[in-house]
Design an enzyme around this catalytic site. Structure first.
Site, short mmCIF file in Angstrom:
data_model
loop_
_atom_site.label_atom_id
_atom_site.label_comp_id
_atom_site.label_asym_id
_atom_site.label_seq_id
_atom_site.Cartn_x
_atom_site.Cartn_y
_atom_site.Cartn_z
NE ARG A 126 -68.70 -100.87 11.74
CZ ARG A 126 -68.74 -101.90 12.58
NH1 ARG A 126 -67.74 -102.78 12.61
NH2 ARG A 126 -69.75 -102.07 13.41
CE LYS A 181 -71.74 -108.23 15.14
NZ LYS A 181 -71.36 -106.84 15.01
CE1 TYR A 237 -50.76 -131.70 0.45
CE2 TYR A 237 -52.21 -130.86 2.16
CZ TYR A 237 -52.03 -131.55 0.98
OH TYR A 237 -53.11 -132.08 0.34
CG MET A 280 -59.84 -128.17 2.99
SD MET A 280 -60.45 -128.49 1.33
CE MET A 280 -59.27 -127.61 0.34
C1 LIG Z 1 -71.06 -106.64 16.41
C2 LIG Z 1 -71.64 -105.45 17.05
C3 LIG Z 1 -71.81 -105.40 18.45
C4 LIG Z 1 -71.23 -106.47 19.37
O1 LIG Z 1 -69.83 -106.24 19.49
P1 LIG Z 1 -68.86 -107.12 20.41
O2 LIG Z 1 -67.54 -106.45 20.28
O3 LIG Z 1 -68.85 -108.50 19.85
O4 LIG Z 1 -69.39 -107.08 21.80
C5 LIG Z 1 -72.47 -104.32 18.98
N1 LIG Z 1 -72.94 -103.32 18.17
C6 LIG Z 1 -72.76 -103.32 16.83
C7 LIG Z 1 -73.30 -102.19 16.02
C8 LIG Z 1 -72.10 -104.38 16.23
O5 LIG Z 1 -71.92 -104.36 14.90
#
Ligand SMILES: *Cc1c(COP(=O)(O)O)cnc(C)c1O
Length: 342
Positions: free
Chosen positions: A128, A35, A244, A291
């Protein structure tokens, strides 16, 4: 076009990290969370490399991310962690991937697809995403073809936290009542908690990309380093200020390199303690990060316009020195970087 800033990405290190986490997962298969564009490294490139190494299960957050991956390598599968919203149903019908169903509404929506397989997330305490244990036991899931039943740990990076064992036990009990092809609990830090946490499939992210998810994974290797080009070199006199707010005052005559890197690239102002490397020498960032630019004190090193400076991403070190987490550091690196794999 050649960008004045780039990420150097190490295929061997990525594969080494996956193999290490795979070995630590014992008999469980080891997948990969890709992701947020593969945690900033480039999801397509990560998937291609890990597939060659033998990884079969990949995870993204959204259908947009799934779509952006395009055709997956032969024999691999993708799960979409945020499940299916009503707006996602066309994409879910078009693409071969599985949603991770998180709510009763998502379960009802997926039933419209008949016996298409899905994954299901159970909330065992993080509060969650996911169905409650009561919902999962209520018959709500009857008849669904569940590939992977999963849950997610809230405190895996604190090995002594009582929540870990509580979640593990609650999940194991539930797995005995809900039929699924496979079960999955551990992220990177969860893998380090031991084999009891591996179930059938692990889902590391951070550890693959050179983050240190906790103690006991010291053999994980950094995957990404950052390189940015020097746009100008200037000599400042003692008492001159840089940047800055004029926050840095030269204590002595100093040669400063102005580098094409700033918070607009994801190199946030909190990273002012990170050092640049020129050859073998370490050169501190001076003044505020802008930036698109920052300044480094070149010390005794000879630097000229057009040189490339390297900033190693020692993620645990960065997290310790700044207010950023290892995750924020990686996922903030945006598309202004050219990504170069070796
Ligand atoms: C992001 C995520 C992972 C991976 O987690 P890491 O801490 O980066 O290893 C695994 N399972 C779910 C449901 C996640 O959202």
């Amino acid at each position: 076009m050649t960008a004045p800033l780039r990420l150097r990405l190490d295929t061997d290190a990525l594969i080494h990290n996956w193999r290490l986490l795979d070995a630590m997962s014992g008999r469980a298969a080891c997948g990969a969370a890709v992701k947020a564009n593969g945690y900033g490294l480039g999801a397509r490139d990560v998937v291609a490399r890990l597939a060659v190494a033998g990884c079969r299960d990949f995870f993204v957050a959204t259908w947009d991310e799934a779509d952006a991956l395009g055709d997956l390598p032969e024999g691999t599968r993708l799960s979409v962690l945020h499940g299916v919203r009503a707006q996602d149903m066309p994409a879910a019908a078009r693409l071969p991937h599985r949603p991770v169903l998180n709510s009763a509404a998502q379960v009802a929506r997926w039933r419209q697809r008949g016996d298409q397989p899905c994954d299901v997330m159970i909330d065992t305490g993080i509060n969650r995403l996911g169905l409650s244990i009561e919902e999962a036991r209520s018959g709500l899931l009857d008849g669904l073809v569940i590939d992977t039943l999963m849950s997610h740990l809230a405190c895996a990076d604190e090995p002594g936290h009582p929540m870990n064992e509580r979640q593990r036990r609650a999940f194991a009990e539930l797995c005995a009542c809900v039929p699924a092809r496979r079960t999955s609990l551990a992220n990177s830090a969860g893998i380090l908690l031991g084999r009891d946490y591996a179930f059938d499939l692990t889902r590391p992210g951070l550890g693959l990309y050179g983050g240190l998810p906790g103690t006991g994974a010291g053999e994980l290797r950094p995957v990404a380093a950052l390189e940015a080009q020097v746009l100008q070199v200037r000599d400042v006199a003692a008492g001159d200020t840089v940047g800055y707010g004029a926050t840095w005052v030269a204590p002595a005559p100093t040669r400063i390199a102005i580098v094409n890197l700033g918070y607009g690239d994801g190199f946030l102002r909190a990273l002012a303690g990170v050092e640049a490397h020129i050859g073998g020498a370490c050169c501190p960032i001076v003044g505020r990060i802008s930036m698109d630019l920052l300044a480094v004190d070149t010390g005794i090193v000879d630097v000229t316009e057009g040189d490339w400076l390297r900033f190693d991403l020692d993620l645990p070190e960065i997290a310790a020195r700044s207010a950023l987490s290892q995750y924020e550091m990686l996922t903030g690196l945006n598309d202004r970087f050219e990504r170069r794999w070796c």
